[in-house]
Design a protein around this motif. Sequence first.
Motif, short mmCIF file in Angstrom:
data_model
loop_
_atom_site.label_atom_id
_atom_site.label_comp_id
_atom_site.label_asym_id
_atom_site.label_seq_id
_atom_site.Cartn_x
_atom_site.Cartn_y
_atom_site.Cartn_z
N THR A 199 0.84 -1.19 0.00
CA THR A 199 0.00 0.00 0.00
C THR A 199 0.87 1.24 0.00
O THR A 199 1.95 1.26 0.60
N LEU A 200 0.40 2.28 -0.68
CA LEU A 200 1.08 3.57 -0.69
C LEU A 200 0.02 4.65 -0.61
O LEU A 200 -0.88 4.72 -1.46
N THR A 201 0.11 5.48 0.42
CA THR A 201 -0.86 6.56 0.60
C THR A 201 -0.13 7.89 0.72
O THR A 201 1.02 7.95 1.17
N VAL A 202 -0.80 8.97 0.32
CA VAL A 202 -0.23 10.30 0.40
C VAL A 202 -1.32 11.26 0.88
O VAL A 202 -2.46 11.20 0.41
N ASP A 203 -0.97 12.13 1.85
CA ASP A 203 -1.98 13.06 2.35
C ASP A 203 -1.86 14.41 1.64
O ASP A 203 -1.01 14.60 0.75
N GLU A 204 -2.68 15.37 2.04
CA GLU A 204 -2.74 16.66 1.35
C GLU A 204 -1.45 17.46 1.50
O GLU A 204 -1.14 18.31 0.67
N ALA A 205 -0.69 17.21 2.56
CA ALA A 205 0.57 17.92 2.78
C ALA A 205 1.73 17.27 2.04
O ALA A 205 2.86 17.78 2.09
N GLY A 206 1.47 16.16 1.35
CA GLY A 206 2.51 15.48 0.61
C GLY A 206 3.29 14.47 1.41
O GLY A 206 4.33 13.97 0.95
N ASN A 207 2.82 14.12 2.60
CA ASN A 207 3.47 13.08 3.40
C ASN A 207 3.05 11.71 2.87
O ASN A 207 1.86 11.48 2.62
N VAL A 208 4.02 10.82 2.71
CA VAL A 208 3.78 9.54 2.04
C VAL A 208 4.04 8.40 3.02
O VAL A 208 5.04 8.41 3.75
N LEU A 209 3.15 7.41 3.00
CA LEU A 209 3.33 6.20 3.80
C LEU A 209 3.35 5.01 2.84
O LEU A 209 2.41 4.81 2.06
N ALA A 210 4.46 4.25 2.86
CA ALA A 210 4.61 3.07 2.01
C ALA A 210 4.77 1.85 2.90
O ALA A 210 5.60 1.85 3.82
N GLU A 211 3.98 0.80 2.62
CA GLU A 211 4.03 -0.38 3.47
C GLU A 211 3.93 -1.64 2.64
O GLU A 211 3.13 -1.75 1.71
N ALA B 251 7.60 2.54 5.68
CA ALA B 251 8.43 3.72 5.43
C ALA B 251 7.54 4.96 5.36
O ALA B 251 6.44 4.91 4.79
N ARG B 252 8.03 6.06 5.92
CA ARG B 252 7.25 7.30 5.91
C ARG B 252 8.13 8.46 5.43
O ARG B 252 9.28 8.61 5.85
N PHE B 253 7.57 9.26 4.53
CA PHE B 253 8.22 10.47 4.02
C PHE B 253 7.47 11.68 4.57
O PHE B 253 6.24 11.74 4.50
N GLU B 254 8.22 12.65 5.07
CA GLU B 254 7.65 13.91 5.50
C GLU B 254 8.41 15.04 4.82
O GLU B 254 9.64 15.08 4.87
N ASN B 255 7.67 15.94 4.18
CA ASN B 255 8.28 17.06 3.45
C ASN B 255 9.33 16.57 2.45
O ASN B 255 10.37 17.19 2.26
N GLY B 256 9.04 15.46 1.80
CA GLY B 256 9.92 14.95 0.75
C GLY B 256 11.12 14.18 1.25
O GLY B 256 11.95 13.74 0.44
N ARG C 152 14.68 23.45 -1.34
CA ARG C 152 14.56 22.38 -0.35
C ARG C 152 13.09 22.09 -0.07
O ARG C 152 12.32 23.01 0.24
N THR C 153 12.73 20.83 -0.15
CA THR C 153 11.32 20.47 0.01
C THR C 153 10.82 20.70 1.43
O THR C 153 9.62 20.91 1.64
N LYS C 154 11.72 20.68 2.42
CA LYS C 154 11.24 20.84 3.80
C LYS C 154 10.74 22.25 4.06
O LYS C 154 10.07 22.50 5.06
N ASN C 155 11.04 23.18 3.15
CA ASN C 155 10.56 24.55 3.29
C ASN C 155 9.31 24.82 2.47
O ASN C 155 8.80 25.94 2.46
N LEU C 156 8.83 23.79 1.74
CA LEU C 156 7.73 24.01 0.80
C LEU C 156 6.66 22.93 0.96
O LEU C 156 6.93 21.82 1.42
N VAL C 157 5.47 23.28 0.54
CA VAL C 157 4.38 22.31 0.39
C VAL C 157 4.28 21.99 -1.09
O VAL C 157 4.41 22.89 -1.93
N PRO C 158 4.09 20.73 -1.47
CA PRO C 158 3.98 20.41 -2.90
C PRO C 158 2.90 21.25 -3.58
O PRO C 158 1.78 21.38 -3.07
N GLY C 159 3.26 21.83 -4.72
CA GLY C 159 2.27 22.60 -5.46
C GLY C 159 1.25 21.70 -6.12
O GLY C 159 0.13 22.13 -6.41
N GLU C 160 1.65 20.45 -6.34
CA GLU C 160 0.74 19.50 -6.97
C GLU C 160 1.12 18.10 -6.52
O GLU C 160 2.30 17.78 -6.35
#
Length: 620
Positions: A26-38, A44-49, A82-90
């Motif tokens: 499974t792979l999910t992504v929320d509105e802030a662009g945080n990704v959870l892969a299992e 595995a979890r991604f925060e701010n890229g 740097r992605t940690k300073n930004l929210v994904p535009g798309e």
Amino acid sequence: MRNVWNSCVYIVILQFVFVSVALSNTLTVDEAGNVLAETERYLARFENGVLTHFHNKLTQETYTQGDLQGNTEMKAWGRGLRTKNLVPGEIKKHSPLECQLIYQDSWSAPRNNEVMLHLFIGIDAETGDLLIRQTGFSNMGGIERIMWGFSNLSETSVDVIAPVLGGLILTQSDTYHYPVKWQTPLVILQGHRGGCFIRSDDTQYRFKSLEYRPEGESFFINFWEVPFAPFEQAKEITTATWRLNAYQGDWQVPALHHRQWMHEVLKPIDRTEMPAWVNDIELMIIHSNVDVDILAPLSRLVDPEQTLIHMHQWRHGGHDADLPNHGPDAVKPEFADFVKEAHRYGFKVTAHISMLGVSEYHPLYAEFEIYQIRDPNTGRKRGWAWDDLTDPYRHAFINPASRAYRQMFVDKVRSVWDRYQVDGFDLDISYKIENDNNGRIDGLTMAEGNILLHQELREAIPGIALGGEEINDVTFLHESYAYISRIPPTEQPHPISSFLFSPYTKLCGRSIPNPDRRPDEYQKYFPEYDVWDILLTIRVIDHLDFAPHRVEIHKLLELARERQNYRFGDINGDGTVNILDLTLVSQQIGTLNPSNRRVDVNKDGVVNILNLVIVANAFE
């Protein structure tokens, strides 16, 4: 963790085998662009890229128990997005197992420059590998690098094992560039019961970097990729795919997986396709003085047919003077006799030769100056001691992507072989593969030119053995042996590089001192060379090194005899010298150039009473 895995032997305990899987990924992504892969292996979890959490479900180990942040960014014109300073535009979800995060920024310098970073995160449905890929855009060009970060790692949870500088457990803050120092794009995070690997499936030898930054017990790793220079023209970059997965067991599990990939995809020349004698070599002798008097005593102390003599200073003025002059006027006159005598005893001889060097005062420099390697950041010319006009060995580095340079070099090496019939050539600085600011030459990158030069040498001189300085993905493809440098005492060696490359290339010592003349310096080589299983390498200055009071060199020669299973006068190879050996010699009395070379003990080309006397005197 750091002392646990250093003592591992080369026995792979396959507690976990990489196989195709059809699992509930499974792979999910929320509105802030945080990704959870299992998958069934990891979470595995991604925060701010940035990869901030990794849990091995096979071993129930979490490796991200630290608190140090890595970076996912793109750098252009000296500035970073740097992605940690930004929210994904798309945010795009291309399939249930892949998402795309698009980050965008505008800079005032250069004027109105817009930059975009596309981060692709996915799961391979067959292998379960976590996939990371990036694409970057800069409408004004100037892209210097793009990278992603792995944060919050803890030294109490994992050792970082990497094929850098011969193989290390990383302990020092540093950045290792591929392929010069980072030999193949693999990193293993080894925990107590398993671990996580990160590897690239790149087949174009794109420039990458491994950045390791510890602080206290926490650390992060950044993985860079760099566009081919010149950077000013780089408006877009797309990386190769990085693959991550969890495993159970020893570090050799993912290392074997990567080695199989190297074999199947990079397609190195197997040892069976190289000269047969290479497999028999158990001792490397480094010799610089062209002293023919070393051969007779050495032939009594070791098996010549299992010994390779590396000739370092066979040209006048040193190995880096008057390059690329290898004509008769440049070669020491005694070199021809040395090679002939060495072959008579059964030794193999290899000649050291600069692969990229052209002296500025040599007439050919004017022709090849246009292909001199240039620094990708400054555009300055590169070479040995290039900024020191007083250095007598100063010379330019020429990019072997040049067809004209390769042809010249191969012709000169072939002429040396025609005259002296050496068994191999050691290609100095063969590992130096730089991001040349000249860009592609004759349609090739420097790595591609390096591979072609090796290939063209082997085609021009069938049966020749090639050696090189250091080792990496590019050079191991065609090299039978490689000379590996020692590391600073602050580093911790690990056998990962030997495990990956030794099935194809024999690893030897480099710049190793004589054990009796410089004993303290010689001892410094042992810690890493023992861990790396380096081929026994001995520096012999002249025949005086075999005098009885040279105790240390005789200890090493005894070790060589054990590895070669050699006893002087042992004709039948049963480990002892007795009447059976004497009988074999007597049966060949009067034979010229006997098929069994061992019966001609003194190697004078004929079996006679002298050989009987020598064998009788060697009785045990």
